[in-house]
Design an enzyme around this catalytic site. Structure first.
Site, mmCIF file in Angstrom:
data_model
loop_
_atom_site.group_PDB
_atom_site.id
_atom_site.type_symbol
_atom_site.label_atom_id
_atom_site.label_comp_id
_atom_site.label_asym_id
_atom_site.label_seq_id
_atom_site.Cartn_x
_atom_site.Cartn_y
_atom_site.Cartn_z
ATOM 1 N N GLY A 250 1.161 -1.584 -0.218
ATOM 2 C CA GLY A 250 -0.521 0.366 -0.578
ATOM 3 C C GLY A 250 0.949 1.277 -0.129
ATOM 4 O O GLY A 250 1.657 1.745 0.689
ATOM 5 N N VAL B 145 -1.666 -2.772 9.385
ATOM 6 C CA VAL B 145 -2.137 -1.176 9.992
ATOM 7 C C VAL B 145 -3.885 -0.683 9.199
ATOM 8 O O VAL B 145 -4.157 -0.255 10.103
ATOM 9 C CB VAL B 145 -0.915 -0.555 9.622
ATOM 10 C CG1 VAL B 145 -1.716 0.947 9.560
ATOM 11 C CG2 VAL B 145 -0.047 -0.263 10.036
ATOM 12 N N HIS C 200 -8.304 -0.951 18.486
ATOM 13 C CA HIS C 200 -8.089 -0.218 17.976
ATOM 14 C C HIS C 200 -9.792 0.518 17.512
ATOM 15 O O HIS C 200 -9.012 0.607 16.278
ATOM 16 C CB HIS C 200 -7.038 0.189 16.882
ATOM 17 C CG HIS C 200 -6.990 1.115 16.384
ATOM 18 N ND1 HIS C 200 -6.965 2.420 16.443
ATOM 19 C CD2 HIS C 200 -6.576 1.695 15.169
ATOM 20 C CE1 HIS C 200 -6.488 3.329 16.301
ATOM 21 N NE2 HIS C 200 -6.092 2.711 14.837
HETATM 22 N N1 APR Z 1 -2.836 -3.903 -2.971
HETATM 23 C C1 APR Z 1 -2.417 -3.234 -2.435
HETATM 24 N N2 APR Z 1 -2.960 -2.050 -2.316
HETATM 25 C C2 APR Z 1 -3.709 -2.004 -2.353
HETATM 26 C C3 APR Z 1 -4.748 -2.826 -2.259
HETATM 27 C C4 APR Z 1 -4.612 -4.121 -3.136
HETATM 28 N N3 APR Z 1 -5.405 -5.301 -2.977
HETATM 29 N N4 APR Z 1 -6.173 -1.874 -2.864
HETATM 30 C C5 APR Z 1 -5.267 -0.475 -2.453
HETATM 31 N N5 APR Z 1 -4.349 -0.774 -2.361
HETATM 32 C C6 APR Z 1 -3.606 0.501 -1.860
HETATM 33 C C7 APR Z 1 -4.649 1.365 -2.817
HETATM 34 O O1 APR Z 1 -3.786 1.689 -4.024
HETATM 35 C C8 APR Z 1 -3.537 2.889 -1.982
HETATM 36 O O2 APR Z 1 -2.795 3.355 -2.495
HETATM 37 O O3 APR Z 1 -4.101 0.843 -1.049
HETATM 38 C C9 APR Z 1 -3.178 2.463 -0.683
HETATM 39 C C10 APR Z 1 -3.985 3.036 0.186
HETATM 40 O O4 APR Z 1 -3.933 4.516 0.370
HETATM 41 P P1 APR Z 1 -4.574 5.179 1.308
HETATM 42 O O5 APR Z 1 -5.531 5.308 0.224
HETATM 43 O O6 APR Z 1 -3.763 6.890 0.704
HETATM 44 O O7 APR Z 1 -4.765 5.190 2.590
HETATM 45 P P2 APR Z 1 -4.159 5.403 3.901
HETATM 46 O O8 APR Z 1 -4.254 7.247 4.115
HETATM 47 O O9 APR Z 1 -2.728 5.130 3.838
HETATM 48 O O10 APR Z 1 -4.558 3.951 4.650
HETATM 49 C C11 APR Z 1 -4.295 3.076 4.500
HETATM 50 O O11 APR Z 1 -3.787 2.661 6.571
HETATM 51 O O12 APR Z 1 -4.472 3.868 8.812
HETATM 52 C C12 APR Z 1 -5.415 2.868 7.991
HETATM 53 O O13 APR Z 1 -7.823 3.312 7.768
HETATM 54 C C13 APR Z 1 -6.321 3.646 6.899
HETATM 55 O O14 APR Z 1 -7.867 1.522 6.302
HETATM 56 C C14 APR Z 1 -7.037 2.486 6.225
HETATM 57 C C15 APR Z 1 -5.210 2.396 6.080
#
Ligand code: APR
Length: 312
Positions: free
Chosen positions: A9, A118, A175
């Protein structure tokens, strides 16, 4: 040989964590995402910052799980963040699918990794990772307590007019909305805040802590907090990579500790190269015990809700 941290991610939390790891020079970093170009672009940008930071670690951005092979630590941040009005639990079904995929694809190529989860709802996602990988529970840890405690520390520090680093705080349980800030175990240089603040003041700080994530979601409108979540995750990564044995509130699989069994919840743990090396059991009073059990049961209910959804 340098250690390897794969961050799954490459969004707000993942990229902010990558920045902290790269800047510290702690380990090589693989940044993975399903979106093409994003992890590659962020990895290149971070690589170009290395000469300025005096860091010699390697950063790779990828859409191929093969590049994550033989990681020492895998951090799962993939999934969807909250929107205003959503609780962490509202993310259950969508993020369970993402985390299930991520766990399956990473564990087949990194058989000795320690996992830090996370993605929210985090305690449930940690349990999902445990199930899919089949690894020993000490190797799958959830990030939540450090963040909730950091929020509590911040609010207590502001209230007392004392430097945040001199405040230690403990938040236990899931959490989620049922998290359990523990004022008796929250101190300013060892002095419990119950001796420094009125009950009314403490209750207000507890409410703000419980609502800490939602407060930021409400301000940002799109997306959720990421600087403090990344900083919290970094402490865990560092303690594992350097085998620091730090005592940190993390989500761990309970197997009889605190009289509870079979699910994840936030407890003080010693984190080292083997992941959770010890769960510290505190002498909780009746009220604290009740609140902790209620929080544990909320996680349990959510895991069971997910299992019911999956069975359909
Ligand atoms: N495989 C890999 N990456 C993925 C997948 C997947 N199947 N599905 C989504 N993603 C990626 C998205 O493309 C994105 O870049 O996960 C990333 C999530 O990033 P953000 O949308 O910016 O979210 P973020 O604020 O980083 O939070 C991620 O952490 O704190 C927790 O609640 C929050 O569950 C959320 C996670």
């Amino acid at each position: 040989m340098k250690k390897k941290v794969s961050i799954i991610g490459a969004g707000n939390v993942g990229a902010s964590l990558a920045q902290l790891v790269v800047h510290s020079g702690l380990a090589d970093v693989v940044l993975f995402d399903i979106v093409e170009g994003v992890p590659q672009g962020k990895a290149l940008d971070l690589s170009e910052a290395c000469p300025l930071w005096g860091s010699s670690v390697k950063v790779i951005g990828t859409n191929d799980y093969k590049d994550t092979a033989d990681s020492d630590v895998v951090v799962i941040t993939a999934g969807f963040p909250r929107k205003p009005g959503m609780s962490r639990d509202d993310l259950l079904a969508a993020n369970a699918k993402v985390v299930g995929d991520v766990a399956k694809n990473t564990c087949s190529v990194s058989k000795d990794a320690i996992y830090i989860v996370v993605t929210n709802p985090m305690d449930v996602m940690a349990q999902m990772t445990l199930k899919v990988t089949g690894f020993n529970p000490n190797r799958i840890i959830g990030m939540g307590g450090i963040l909730d405690s950091a929020r509590f520390r911040t609010f207590v520090a502001w209230e007392l007019g004392i430097a945040p680093e001199d405040i230690e705080a403990l938040v236990m349980g899931g959490h989620g909305d049922q998290m359990v800030p523990m004022p008796r175990f929250t101190t300013a240089k060892g002095i419990s805040i119950i001796h420094l603040l009125s009950k009314e003041k403490i209750d207000k700080l507890i409410e703000r802590t419980k609502n800490g994530g939602a407060e930021i979601v409400g301000l940002l409108k799109t997306g959720s907090a990421f600087y403090a979540p990344a900083a919290s995750t970094f402490q865990m990564v560092k303690s594992v990579i350097l085998d620091e044995k730090r005592l940190l509130p993390c989500s761990a699989y309970l197997d009889g500790e605190y009289g509870l069994k079979g699910y994840y919840a936030g407890v003080p743990v010693v984190l080292g190269k083997n992941g959770v090396e010890k769960i510290v059991e505190l002498p909780l009073n009746e009220q604290e015990k009740q609140d902790f059990e209620k929080s544990f049961n909320a996680v349990k209910d959510l895991v069971q809700k997910l299992e019911t959804m999956e069975a359909k």
